[in-house]
Design an enzyme around this catalytic site. Sequence first.
Site, mmCIF file in Angstrom:
data_model
loop_
_atom_site.group_PDB
_atom_site.id
_atom_site.type_symbol
_atom_site.label_atom_id
_atom_site.label_comp_id
_atom_site.label_asym_id
_atom_site.label_seq_id
_atom_site.Cartn_x
_atom_site.Cartn_y
_atom_site.Cartn_z
ATOM 1 N N SER A 541 0.987 -1.101 -0.070
ATOM 2 C CA SER A 541 0.187 0.103 0.057
ATOM 3 C C SER A 541 0.907 1.410 0.057
ATOM 4 O O SER A 541 1.548 1.173 -0.923
ATOM 5 C CB SER A 541 -0.896 -0.120 1.108
ATOM 6 O OG SER A 541 -2.026 0.795 1.209
ATOM 7 N N HIS A 656 -7.865 -4.894 -0.947
ATOM 8 C CA HIS A 656 -7.197 -4.093 -0.489
ATOM 9 C C HIS A 656 -6.405 -4.993 0.255
ATOM 10 O O HIS A 656 -6.150 -4.838 1.551
ATOM 11 C CB HIS A 656 -7.310 -2.755 -0.109
ATOM 12 C CG HIS A 656 -6.016 -2.074 0.057
ATOM 13 N ND1 HIS A 656 -5.130 -1.785 -1.011
ATOM 14 C CD2 HIS A 656 -5.341 -1.660 1.321
ATOM 15 C CE1 HIS A 656 -4.157 -1.014 -0.386
ATOM 16 N NE2 HIS A 656 -4.321 -0.858 0.702
#
Length: 689
Positions: A541, A656
């Site tokens: 991320s 995610h």
Amino acid sequence: MQVDDRPTLAAPDDDPYLWLEEIEGERALAFVAQQNELTLDRFGGAGFARDRDMLAAIYDRPDNIPYVTRSDGLLYNLWKDANNPRGLWRQTTLDEFRKAEPAWEILLDVDRFAAEEKEDWLLAGSSSRPGKSPALLRLSRGGSDAVVLREFDVDTKTFVANGFELPEAKGGAAWLDDDTLLLSSVHGEDMATTSGYARKVRVWRRGTPADQAPVIFEVPRDHMAAGGQVDDTGASQRVWFVDQRDFFNLEIWLGDETGPRTRVDLPSDIWVLVHADWMAIKPRSPWTVGGRSYPPDTLLGISLSAFLDGDRNFATLFEPGPRRALQGYFWTAGKLVISILDELKPVFEICTPANGWAREGLAGLPEIGVVDVWRFDAHDIQSNGDLLANVQDPLTPPSLLLIEPAKAPVVLKRAPQTFAPDGLVVTQHEAISIDGERIPYVQTGPASESGDAPVYMTAYGGFGHAVKPYYSSALGKLWLERGGTVVQANIRGGGEFGTRWHDAGRNAGKRLAHDDFAAVAADLVRRGVTRPQRIAAEGGSNGGILITNMLTRYGDRFGALFCTIPLIDMRRYTKLLAGASWVAEYGDPDKPEEWAWLQTYSAYHAARPGQHYPPILIATTRRDDRVHPGHARKMAAKLQAMGYEAYFYEPAAGGHGYGKDNKERAAFVALGLTFLRTKIGWGDEAAVG
């Protein structure tokens, strides 16, 4: 060596890989399929399969801790294992939960439900009213942030016929009463901000279309989000309306189901939590009010009604120090629980506003390792003060503790030991970064230094998030148990030492956070732990920016890099999915003065042919609707076109994260660690690397 990697700004239209941003584009999917095949052919052999299955078996163990939340006196858990990969949503009692093998009542078999509807459903969460049966379930396709909302009757274990139901969209809803929801969702026309989050709050009444629900609050499109929170802790129900301008700034109004009535006169860069007539607030910047000045990260308490009447006589509940920082706080049964890191050691205190904000320590918890504490009850109004705590360290698996008021903590569950810790030690060290700042890191591995240790490094360094040395079955089984060393660095941009530490690694300072990580790698060599070619590093991320900067700026300090669900292209990030919501962390690339610093750590633009770049595996998931998979796709394609050893992997689901179930997550992790071991020349994989 630090590489001069300052790129020359090219117009966005000059990007030859824009087609890879088409998530479901035919050409893009053909690229993904080809890359997956190449990566799995190279690293998906017998060793990978063995590790994947070993890790999946650990994730699926029946004696893993079933973490619970209490609501209306019952404990709720979502359990996943090999037989139930999507999960069983279930409930039990506390007395039953204390047993070694509790009996559970199944509310929803998510696998059966997904099969019946022929959808890739996962249960992303639920919400209900205190003392009421209907729950609003959040159903995610493949792990995406966008969800379908659907009403579910917990008593009958069925979805409510003609109940509340909202098509897939980002956002959520809160119960105002049995027949009314406070809706904050992007579903509908003109309902999304440029960040992709809700910009309007609506009152949705049972039996009416959501599209016709009246709007009672809205924010400008270029703000991050609008939100509404129902609060039942006061004398009567109230609603808090939030205009989230950006990630760190907001405005708050107090009102009811008709809309906002009173703007709360607070600085925009503040954390605030209210319970009954008590308010706790923490400013991010210096605040002078009521004739006094408070430094950033001071925690202050006051009566809400007195504050609204103009009183600014705050009680000081916490004062920060250079390496003593507030990590968070929450209310339970009229008391405020405060979480602190003091030189990275966990400290917890409880404040009682009804007793003059008297403070006391939370006794019976370890003073070292990782300790997380939270409220047992989902609804603050139902809380009797019971807390749950999770205690662990890199070599000690988690224990789940129950902390009842005025009682010593009691262990409810212990996670199994999933790797052999024999001969391993945990030590703390500090590296000196490029500007002289001390950067702490935790090292786990053999007691003696060989000078050639296979090292796995990781860090995050963003959004004020503090990373902690948790117990990791994956790293323990696939790295430590095989003789390797694991290092976790607390670089700037995180929240380990408060706002100053975060701000030092934010915006233009993000590049400095990357220098911190490189300094830790150099310190491992200086201390005789290893050599650069034996250092493998992973980040995801925001950590994807970190890892790709290690590639382009400090490639000679690493042997291999694993970059996951990454943010990379800092020129176009604000145009992709939720990217616009992160401008407060990085800067706005459309402003020349801010692109001036962004381009210094936009590795997608900094990459040049003919440099010394270590091998890299870049991995994402197609259902990630937070960080666009185009970042990973484009970087891999560009590096390959330049002739570098770059690999790419993209499973279809996972959001995610690393997968929608334990097997997918195990495969993602095992593939990355197989790649890293191969490329640093360690273990059986090195023979085919």
